[in-house]
Design an enzyme around this catalytic site. Structure first.
Site, PDB file in Angstrom:
ATOM      1  N   HIS A 128      29.586 -40.622 -12.907  1.00 20.60           N
ATOM      2  CA  HIS A 128      29.494 -40.426 -11.473  1.00 20.60           C
ATOM      3  C   HIS A 128      29.889 -41.767 -10.856  1.00 20.60           C
ATOM      4  O   HIS A 128      30.025 -42.772 -11.559  1.00 20.60           O
ATOM      5  CB  HIS A 128      28.054 -40.046 -11.099  1.00 20.60           C
ATOM      6  CG  HIS A 128      27.728 -38.594 -11.294  1.00 20.60           C
ATOM      7  ND1 HIS A 128      26.579 -38.018 -10.797  1.00 20.60           N
ATOM      8  CD2 HIS A 128      28.413 -37.607 -11.913  1.00 20.60           C
ATOM      9  CE1 HIS A 128      26.568 -36.727 -11.106  1.00 20.60           C
ATOM     10  NE2 HIS A 128      27.663 -36.452 -11.797  1.00 20.60           N
ATOM     11  N   ASN A 134      33.750 -40.960  -9.193  1.00 21.26           N
ATOM     12  CA  ASN A 134      33.410 -39.853 -10.086  1.00 21.26           C
ATOM     13  C   ASN A 134      34.630 -39.455 -10.929  1.00 21.26           C
ATOM     14  O   ASN A 134      35.721 -39.277 -10.388  1.00 21.26           O
ATOM     15  CB  ASN A 134      32.943 -38.666  -9.220  1.00 21.26           C
ATOM     16  CG  ASN A 134      32.455 -37.490 -10.040  1.00 21.26           C
ATOM     17  OD1 ASN A 134      33.167 -36.955 -10.880  1.00 21.26           O
ATOM     18  ND2 ASN A 134      31.224 -37.073  -9.796  1.00 21.26           N
ATOM     19  N   CYS A 155      21.973 -40.978 -10.917  1.00 20.63           N
ATOM     20  CA  CYS A 155      22.387 -42.225 -10.269  1.00 20.63           C
ATOM     21  C   CYS A 155      21.219 -42.884  -9.544  1.00 20.63           C
ATOM     22  O   CYS A 155      21.126 -44.113  -9.477  1.00 20.63           O
ATOM     23  CB  CYS A 155      23.555 -41.948  -9.326  1.00 20.63           C
ATOM     24  SG  CYS A 155      25.006 -41.364 -10.253  1.00 20.63           S
ATOM     25  N   CYS A 194      22.681 -38.500  -6.851  1.00 26.09           N
ATOM     26  CA  CYS A 194      22.011 -37.486  -7.674  1.00 26.09           C
ATOM     27  C   CYS A 194      20.854 -38.131  -8.441  1.00 26.09           C
ATOM     28  O   CYS A 194      20.681 -39.346  -8.421  1.00 26.09           O
ATOM     29  CB  CYS A 194      23.012 -36.865  -8.663  1.00 26.09           C
ATOM     30  SG  CYS A 194      23.290 -37.894 -10.134  1.00 26.09           S
ATOM     31  N   ASP A 240      28.978 -30.378 -11.378  1.00 26.60           N
ATOM     32  CA  ASP A 240      28.692 -31.813 -11.235  1.00 26.60           C
ATOM     33  C   ASP A 240      27.244 -32.095 -10.888  1.00 26.60           C
ATOM     34  O   ASP A 240      26.702 -33.133 -11.238  1.00 26.60           O
ATOM     35  CB  ASP A 240      29.609 -32.424 -10.168  1.00 26.60           C
ATOM     36  CG  ASP A 240      29.732 -33.935 -10.318  1.00 26.60           C
ATOM     37  OD1 ASP A 240      30.107 -34.374 -11.423  1.00 26.60           O
ATOM     38  OD2 ASP A 240      29.428 -34.670  -9.363  1.00 26.60           O
ATOM     39  N   GLU A 259      28.355 -44.030  -8.958  1.00 21.47           N
ATOM     40  CA  GLU A 259      27.436 -45.172  -9.093  1.00 21.47           C
ATOM     41  C   GLU A 259      27.392 -45.669 -10.539  1.00 21.47           C
ATOM     42  O   GLU A 259      27.309 -46.866 -10.798  1.00 21.47           O
ATOM     43  CB  GLU A 259      26.026 -44.779  -8.630  1.00 21.47           C
ATOM     44  CG  GLU A 259      25.946 -44.319  -7.179  1.00 21.47           C
ATOM     45  CD  GLU A 259      26.169 -42.807  -7.026  1.00 21.47           C
ATOM     46  OE1 GLU A 259      26.929 -42.209  -7.816  1.00 21.47           O
ATOM     47  OE2 GLU A 259      25.581 -42.236  -6.093  1.00 21.47           O
TER      48      GLU A 259
END
Lengths: 149, 149
Positions: free
Chosen positions: B53, B42, B85, B82, B145, B55
């Site tokens: 992020h 991240n 992602c 999230c 975030d 991923e």
């Protein structure tokens, strides 16, 4: 909707992408009070990027923002958003997604609605023409962009 | 799973993020035949980025790939992914998501399963500790975030 500054900016971004030889999809994030927060276009071809789709580019160009900045915001995009961009709109809880067309590709519209986001389809002939031309000339790159084949 | 090279690389990325003062989440994309395709962490704090992020960073660092490269691939991530992602893993049709923990945050695990992606939770104490420390020290940045508050 088609005359909204956000949609016009998204369309300009898509045209820019086309002029650069890229996937011709543009997006623009507009705040509740009508200000452009960020705009961008797909950069797969130009930057070898699998993640900078138009909507991701618009969010990235908007920079770090508190959650409140996305409240009531609209994501304008020239094409029905893919699963990644759908998820990005859900993460930041934009209020509405206005898309140019969904004839050449249908993304996460149903899931956006399920998650409480309003979806409006502008049915823009220009958006559709841009995509048809690209898909016709670059079928492999297009499939790569949507994770197909 | 915890000893997989992919999980170890994701954990190293999370530690790197923590050392940089960033959101301590790491990820690593591993191909069906066990090769690391890309890894990342991240970068909200470090680059002012709302979209990189862990991923997304791992996918971006893997570069442009044909759909076949993601077949059978595993996305290792130190935290439950999230919505953005989650969508990225669905777009590229990874086979499996291995996550470090989901005690500090629960993302799109159910939706991943709905879309046919296997989800494995490693329940890593180190991943949880990294997140707890960050959330405790930077609650505002963490909420930013995940698009909260």
């Amino acid at each position: 909707m088609e005359s909204d500054i956000g949609f016009q900016a998204a369309l300009e971004e898509a045209r820019k992408g086309a002029a650069e030889g890229g996937v011709p999809i543009g997006a623009c994030l507009v705040s509740a009070d009508g200000k452009i927060l960020g705009r961008g276009h797909n950069l797969r071809m130009q930057k070898g990027s699998p993640t900078i789709h138009a909507e991701i580019g618009a969010l990235e160009n908007a920079g770090r923002l508190p959650a409140s900045a996305y409240q009531g915001a609209t994501m304008y995009t020239t094409l029905s958003p893919c699963d990644m961009c759908t998820g990005a709109c859900i993460l930041y809880k934009v209020k509405r997604v206005v898309l140019g067309e969904n004839k050449t590709f249908v993304g996460g519209e149903d899931y956006l609605k399920q998650r409480g986001i309003e979806v409006v389809n502008v049915n823009s002939a220009e958006c559709e023409d841009l995509m048809k031309k690209f898909i016709n000339e670059h079928p492999e790159e297009w499939n790569e962009d949507i994770g197909e084949e």
